[in-house]
Design a protein around this motif. Sequence first.
Motif, PDB file in Angstrom:
ATOM      1  N   ILE A 340      46.618   5.322  16.899  1.00 47.35           N
ATOM      2  CA  ILE A 340      45.452   6.210  16.881  1.00 47.35           C
ATOM      3  C   ILE A 340      44.311   5.582  16.078  1.00 47.35           C
ATOM      4  CG2 ILE A 340      44.608   8.402  15.959  1.00 47.35           C
ATOM      5  CD1 ILE A 340      47.162   9.715  16.883  1.00 47.35           C
ATOM      6  N   ASP A 341      44.615   5.031  14.908  1.00 49.97           N
ATOM      7  CA  ASP A 341      43.572   4.397  14.096  1.00 49.97           C
ATOM      8  C   ASP A 341      42.929   3.240  14.837  1.00 49.97           C
ATOM      9  OD1 ASP A 341      43.953   6.179  12.097  1.00 49.97           O
ATOM     10  OD2 ASP A 341      45.103   4.842  10.798  1.00 49.97           O
ATOM     11  N   ASN A 342      43.757   2.421  15.500  1.00 52.83           N
ATOM     12  CA  ASN A 342      43.203   1.291  16.255  1.00 52.83           C
ATOM     13  C   ASN A 342      42.315   1.767  17.401  1.00 52.83           C
ATOM     14  OD1 ASN A 342      44.602  -0.467  14.593  1.00 52.83           O
ATOM     15  ND2 ASN A 342      46.373  -0.602  15.974  1.00 52.83           N
ATOM     16  N   ALA A 343      42.722   2.858  18.058  1.00 50.62           N
ATOM     17  CA  ALA A 343      41.938   3.389  19.170  1.00 50.62           C
ATOM     18  C   ALA A 343      40.571   3.887  18.691  1.00 50.62           C
ATOM     19  CB  ALA A 343      42.697   4.504  19.865  1.00 50.62           C
ATOM     20  N   ILE A 344      40.568   4.567  17.518  1.00 48.65           N
ATOM     21  CA  ILE A 344      39.290   5.032  16.968  1.00 48.65           C
ATOM     22  C   ILE A 344      38.441   3.844  16.535  1.00 48.65           C
ATOM     23  CG2 ILE A 344      38.239   6.416  15.143  1.00 48.65           C
ATOM     24  CD1 ILE A 344      40.749   8.166  15.174  1.00 48.65           C
ATOM     25  N   GLY A 345      39.094   2.836  15.925  1.00 47.22           N
ATOM     26  CA  GLY A 345      38.357   1.639  15.503  1.00 47.22           C
ATOM     27  C   GLY A 345      37.752   0.901  16.683  1.00 47.22           C
ATOM     28  N   ARG A 346      38.435   0.879  17.811  1.00 55.51           N
ATOM     29  CA  ARG A 346      37.905   0.206  19.011  1.00 55.51           C
ATOM     30  C   ARG A 346      36.631   0.891  19.487  1.00 55.51           C
ATOM     31  NH1 ARG A 346      38.601   0.713  24.679  1.00 55.51           N
ATOM     32  NH2 ARG A 346      38.579  -1.304  25.784  1.00 55.51           N
ATOM     33  N   ALA A 347      36.640   2.242  19.477  1.00 54.62           N
ATOM     34  CA  ALA A 347      35.434   2.964  19.884  1.00 54.62           C
ATOM     35  C   ALA A 347      34.299   2.701  18.915  1.00 54.62           C
ATOM     36  CB  ALA A 347      35.737   4.465  19.959  1.00 54.62           C
ATOM     37  N   THR A 348      34.604   2.586  17.615  1.00 53.36           N
ATOM     38  CA  THR A 348      33.575   2.314  16.613  1.00 53.36           C
ATOM     39  C   THR A 348      32.956   0.935  16.836  1.00 53.36           C
ATOM     40  OG1 THR A 348      34.793   3.676  15.027  1.00 53.36           O
ATOM     41  CG2 THR A 348      33.118   2.203  14.150  1.00 53.36           C
ATOM     42  N   GLU A 349      33.799  -0.055  17.108  1.00 48.58           N
ATOM     43  CA  GLU A 349      33.293  -1.417  17.337  1.00 48.58           C
ATOM     44  C   GLU A 349      32.416  -1.492  18.582  1.00 48.58           C
ATOM     45  OE1 GLU A 349      36.745  -3.803  17.571  1.00 48.58           O
ATOM     46  OE2 GLU A 349      37.208  -3.697  15.409  1.00 48.58           O
ATOM     47  N   MET A 350      32.783  -0.736  19.615  1.00 47.84           N
ATOM     48  CA  MET A 350      32.022  -0.776  20.866  1.00 47.84           C
ATOM     49  C   MET A 350      30.791   0.131  20.824  1.00 47.84           C
ATOM     50  SD  MET A 350      35.142  -0.714  23.623  1.00 47.84           S
ATOM     51  CE  MET A 350      33.976  -0.762  25.006  1.00 47.84           C
ATOM     52  N   GLY A 351      30.695   0.976  19.797  1.00 46.06           N
ATOM     53  CA  GLY A 351      29.557   1.889  19.712  1.00 46.06           C
ATOM     54  C   GLY A 351      29.589   2.962  20.780  1.00 46.06           C
ATOM     55  N   SER A 352      30.800   3.292  21.252  1.00 44.09           N
ATOM     56  CA  SER A 352      30.959   4.295  22.308  1.00 44.09           C
ATOM     57  C   SER A 352      31.658   5.525  21.731  1.00 44.09           C
ATOM     58  CB  SER A 352      31.777   3.726  23.465  1.00 44.09           C
ATOM     59  OG  SER A 352      31.125   2.595  24.034  1.00 44.09           O
ATOM     60  N   PRO A 353      31.469   6.692  22.343  1.00 41.16           N
ATOM     61  CA  PRO A 353      32.084   7.915  21.829  1.00 41.16           C
ATOM     62  C   PRO A 353      33.573   8.000  22.162  1.00 41.16           C
ATOM     63  CG  PRO A 353      30.827   8.417  23.805  1.00 41.16           C
ATOM     64  CD  PRO A 353      30.562   6.958  23.490  1.00 41.16           C
ATOM     65  N   ILE A 354      34.220   8.943  21.475  1.00 37.34           N
ATOM     66  CA  ILE A 354      35.638   9.262  21.710  1.00 37.34           C
ATOM     67  C   ILE A 354      35.694  10.575  22.483  1.00 37.34           C
ATOM     68  CG2 ILE A 354      37.825   9.886  20.599  1.00 37.34           C
ATOM     69  CD1 ILE A 354      36.897   8.240  18.184  1.00 37.34           C
ATOM     70  N   LEU A 355      36.571  10.659  23.482  1.00 35.18           N
ATOM     71  CA  LEU A 355      36.774  11.891  24.242  1.00 35.18           C
ATOM     72  C   LEU A 355      38.140  12.475  23.873  1.00 35.18           C
ATOM     73  CD1 LEU A 355      35.835  13.848  26.503  1.00 35.18           C
ATOM     74  CD2 LEU A 355      37.086  12.403  28.117  1.00 35.18           C
TER      75      LEU A 355
END
Length: 552
Positions: A340-355
């Motif tokens: 879960i942390d990695n998934a949130i970090g990936r969205a942060t790096e890409m500058g895209s939102p989380i659904l």
Amino acid sequence: MMIAYDYKINDLYKIDQIHFYFFEKGKDKPFFMHNEFYQDNKIVLNLPKGYDPANGIDVEIRFKAKGVDRPDLDDSYFLRQELVWDDFIKSLKPGDVFNSSNINLNQTYYTVFSKNMQQGSYGVAKEVTAVDRSINNLSDYLKKDYVVVQDIDVDKKLFLVDHNISYMYDEASESVLRASLFPGVDNETKAQLKKDVDELIAQKNAATETEAIEALDQQIAQINAQIEQLNNPALTEVNSIKGRRARINHIRKVRETEMRSKSYKLMISDGKANFFQGEALQTEDGKTAYFFPVPNWIYSTRVGGLIAAIIFGLLVFIMVALARRGKALYLRPIAGIQEIDNAIGRATEMGSPILFVPGLSGISDVATLAGLQILSQVAKKAAEYDTPILVPCRDVIVLPIAQEIVKEAHYEAGRPDTFDPSSVFYMTGSQFAFVAGINGIMVREKVATNFYMGMFYAESLIMTETGNSIGAIQISGTDAVTQIPFFITTCDYTLMGEELYAAAAYLSKEPMMLGTLKAQDYFKFLILFFVVLGTLLSSFKITFLINAFPDK
């Protein structure tokens, strides 16, 4: 050919073993014998080679049983049932059942009559078939004392009621005694009746006509009978109680004993003109026997469940206490939670939102509650990383709860200014319209991470395929068995069943949740131990452990 034979037993006897003997039609020697030492209500047997099941099968059932408050069953009692062929379903089905006296139980009916001590005649309590041969006759507690309304004063808005109430059955007079609910009234009534007798005696002495004297004698006899009834020792006892509340409580206690005590009679019939009427059970001195109901404060068949609940409660208490003291409690790693942390970090790096989709069910669904707990941890981590999170809701009750959870997560992260109320929104209550809207959000917003946590239905594959097509990392969790295969196929990680419930404890490390989770794990080991032990013991026909646990 192999068939399964179902049977039923009741709880009148403690059945130790049931012996089944299967016969071909017209044969005296059984082709199969079975000793059912553990009653699982099913027997699997093979028919003789070449035997046509359309001929039917006879089954003889004998018992080894100890009676519960009744004599033990011996070998002289048995049941015989016919299994007959049904051309419509192309299978054997149960036929008539005969007992050892060759009585067809399918054509025999029992009618149970009952009455309490204050009733004059018996009434039907219950009707059962002879195949069942058991009844439960419940006796309600007396919650209210009813009095008869005799008159109504409309102007004063008052009811005139009879203050007398049935008290107890008097065997000497063979009548029901009535007592007043108010202290002193019966004594006043008795004094007034004595005055009436004195006046009638004076009128009788002054009378000269024979008819008038006879009429007065009749009135005097009736009043003396009332006085004699008021002098009854039982009424004298209740009239000696001065306090109104104590008097009513005494009357209620006596009435409850008599109203709830029952005498029974049994009628056996064939449903037509032939019947046998039994007599009521009597005591040794020839009086009618009455039975008072015994309250079942403890369900003896569920003691195992009570013990299990106590053990589980102790485990929860111990584990929560250890967690609060800071003891490291081991939790087996679950890949979907660790990522879960990695998934949130990936969205942060890409500058895209989380659904984050909290399922399609309402707040009453356990899976929805578990999904909202995970939302709290995901939203808090997203707030720390300053990553936008989108939470579409289908249920109007889930919506304000999800909004408050996300808002609180931003406050706990120390960034209340980054909370966007419009990020948690209601879409529609229509199932596939809701999914279409989610798919549109995925494509338009180019979300980098998708979370599906809660209850899902046929729409799950549509959502996850769309998320997979845009290259989003997807983590799902549900207890819907029918949707788990689709999530496993299309998502990167899937929380299956109770893993969804455990996720919040994994993420928050909150002592209460963590201790409860560990208590569940230890309790599962305990259940597994008893399953293995019971299996081994039953293999040697030792069934006390299996019978100690409730069926449901």
